[in-house]
Design an enzyme around this catalytic site. Structure first.
Site, PDB file in Angstrom:
ATOM      1  N   ASP A  32     -21.938 -30.001   4.853  1.00 19.39           N
ATOM      2  CA  ASP A  32     -21.501 -28.611   4.953  1.00 19.39           C
ATOM      3  C   ASP A  32     -21.480 -28.141   6.405  1.00 19.39           C
ATOM      4  O   ASP A  32     -22.158 -28.710   7.263  1.00 19.39           O
ATOM      5  CB  ASP A  32     -22.478 -27.689   4.194  1.00 19.39           C
ATOM      6  CG  ASP A  32     -22.481 -27.911   2.697  1.00 19.39           C
ATOM      7  OD1 ASP A  32     -21.731 -28.776   2.206  1.00 19.39           O
ATOM      8  OD2 ASP A  32     -23.258 -27.211   2.013  1.00 19.39           O
ATOM      9  N   HIS A  82     -15.785 -24.324   2.350  1.00 21.70           N
ATOM     10  CA  HIS A  82     -17.141 -23.742   2.433  1.00 21.70           C
ATOM     11  C   HIS A  82     -17.070 -22.314   3.008  1.00 21.70           C
ATOM     12  O   HIS A  82     -17.987 -21.879   3.700  1.00 21.70           O
ATOM     13  CB  HIS A  82     -18.008 -24.656   3.301  1.00 21.70           C
ATOM     14  CG  HIS A  82     -19.482 -24.374   3.259  1.00 21.70           C
ATOM     15  ND1 HIS A  82     -20.187 -24.133   2.104  1.00 21.70           N
ATOM     16  CD2 HIS A  82     -20.422 -24.298   4.258  1.00 21.70           C
ATOM     17  CE1 HIS A  82     -21.470 -23.933   2.399  1.00 21.70           C
ATOM     18  NE2 HIS A  82     -21.630 -24.012   3.689  1.00 21.70           N
ATOM     19  N   HIS A  86     -18.712 -18.285   6.812  1.00 25.75           N
ATOM     20  CA  HIS A  86     -20.070 -18.612   6.368  1.00 25.75           C
ATOM     21  C   HIS A  86     -20.945 -17.386   6.139  1.00 25.75           C
ATOM     22  O   HIS A  86     -22.087 -17.313   6.614  1.00 25.75           O
ATOM     23  CB  HIS A  86     -20.730 -19.563   7.382  1.00 25.75           C
ATOM     24  CG  HIS A  86     -21.797 -20.422   6.756  1.00 25.75           C
ATOM     25  ND1 HIS A  86     -23.129 -20.039   6.692  1.00 25.75           N
ATOM     26  CD2 HIS A  86     -21.738 -21.617   6.132  1.00 25.75           C
ATOM     27  CE1 HIS A  86     -23.833 -20.980   6.084  1.00 25.75           C
ATOM     28  NE2 HIS A  86     -23.007 -21.951   5.723  1.00 25.75           N
ATOM     29  N   HIS A 175     -25.677 -31.465   6.518  1.00 22.25           N
ATOM     30  CA  HIS A 175     -24.892 -30.514   7.313  1.00 22.25           C
ATOM     31  C   HIS A 175     -24.391 -31.144   8.607  1.00 22.25           C
ATOM     32  O   HIS A 175     -25.210 -31.642   9.394  1.00 22.25           O
ATOM     33  CB  HIS A 175     -25.747 -29.288   7.632  1.00 22.25           C
ATOM     34  CG  HIS A 175     -26.157 -28.517   6.411  1.00 22.25           C
ATOM     35  ND1 HIS A 175     -27.160 -28.949   5.573  1.00 22.25           N
ATOM     36  CD2 HIS A 175     -25.653 -27.385   5.876  1.00 22.25           C
ATOM     37  CE1 HIS A 175     -27.279 -28.090   4.569  1.00 22.25           C
ATOM     38  NE2 HIS A 175     -26.375 -27.131   4.721  1.00 22.25           N
TER      39      HIS A 175
HETATM   40 ZN   LIG Z   1     -23.412 -23.775   4.792  1.00 21.49          ZN
END
Ligand SMILES: [Zn+2]
Length: 224
Positions: A32, A82, A86, A175
């Site tokens: 991510d 995603h 954010h 991530h």
């Molecule tokens: Zn994230």
């Protein structure tokens, strides 16, 4: 309410999947918050082991690092949605939720030529507007079965968590960025990937993209 908002298998705000078929020895590596300058070293490790992964990209990061986003797609990995900036979606308007995923969808498609099929909400938080946004954008929601906590743990601890908690059909969340930070330090993540990939391969796991893992033939839907 906290369970409904953050629970990985909660369906209050729309269906979400979080693991694949437990009878197949397959798993999915997911990343991510990228792309970031930390993404290329991860691509290198994956390429060395001939492993394909799924990248849940942040739209604004794709606009900032378009060539890295194209490298992800060109290497055969899946690039998914995603959100654009954010945000934490709790308490936000449904139109804001949909706008965030629509903008990221456009940024990813324009940059890489790929149309995401999956979304993962930032912080795992879903809210009012998710169900409608998913339906209108044709996106399915996917969470994870193993969280690496790679934004706060050192590499050996990240690797240990993953290796101890993985199982058939597992989805690992790591991530390759940190929210919308321009140049985050993701060395613990890169080092953890170097450690886990050979160990998991030696344990007999087959690495698949999220689409392959969850849309396999005869796959009973784990939506709940
Ligand atoms: Zn994230």
């Amino acid at each position: 309410m906290a369970w409904a908002v953050r629970g990985r298998s909660s369906a209050v705000f729309g269906p979400s999947q979080w693991r694949g078929d437990r009878s197949r020895r397959s798993i999915a590596l997911t990343f991510d918050d990228g792309p970031s300058p930390g993404t290329p070293p991860i691509l290198e490790v994956l390429s060395r082991h001939n492993v394909r992964a799924t990248f849940f990209a942040v739209g604004s990061n794709v606009e900032r690092h378009p060539s890295i986003a194209r490298d992800i797609a060109a290497a055969g990995h899946d690039i998914e949605n995603h959100s654009h900036s954010h945000p934490l979606f709790a308490l936000k308007r449904p139109s804001f939720v949909e706008g965030e995923f629509a903008r990221a969808q456009a940024a990813i498609a324009e940059t890489t030529g790929r149309f995401p099929k999956w979304l993962r909400p930032p912080y795992g938080v879903r809210w009012f507007g998710f169900r409608a946004a998913q339906q209108r954008l044709g996106l399915q929601s996917v969470m994870w079965s193993v969280l690496g906590l790679d934004w706060k743990l050192p590499a050996p601890a990240i690797a240990r968590r993953i290796i101890e908690n993985i199982g058939n059909g597992g989805i690992i969340c790591l991530h390759d960025g940190r929210g919308t930070l321009d140049n985050p330090d993701i060395r613990p993540t890169i080092d953890a990937v170097r450690r886990i990939v050979p160990v998991l391969a030696a344990a007999g796991y087959h690495f698949e993209t999220v689409s392959e893992l969850l849309w396999a033939p005869n796959q009973p839907l784990t939506t709940n």
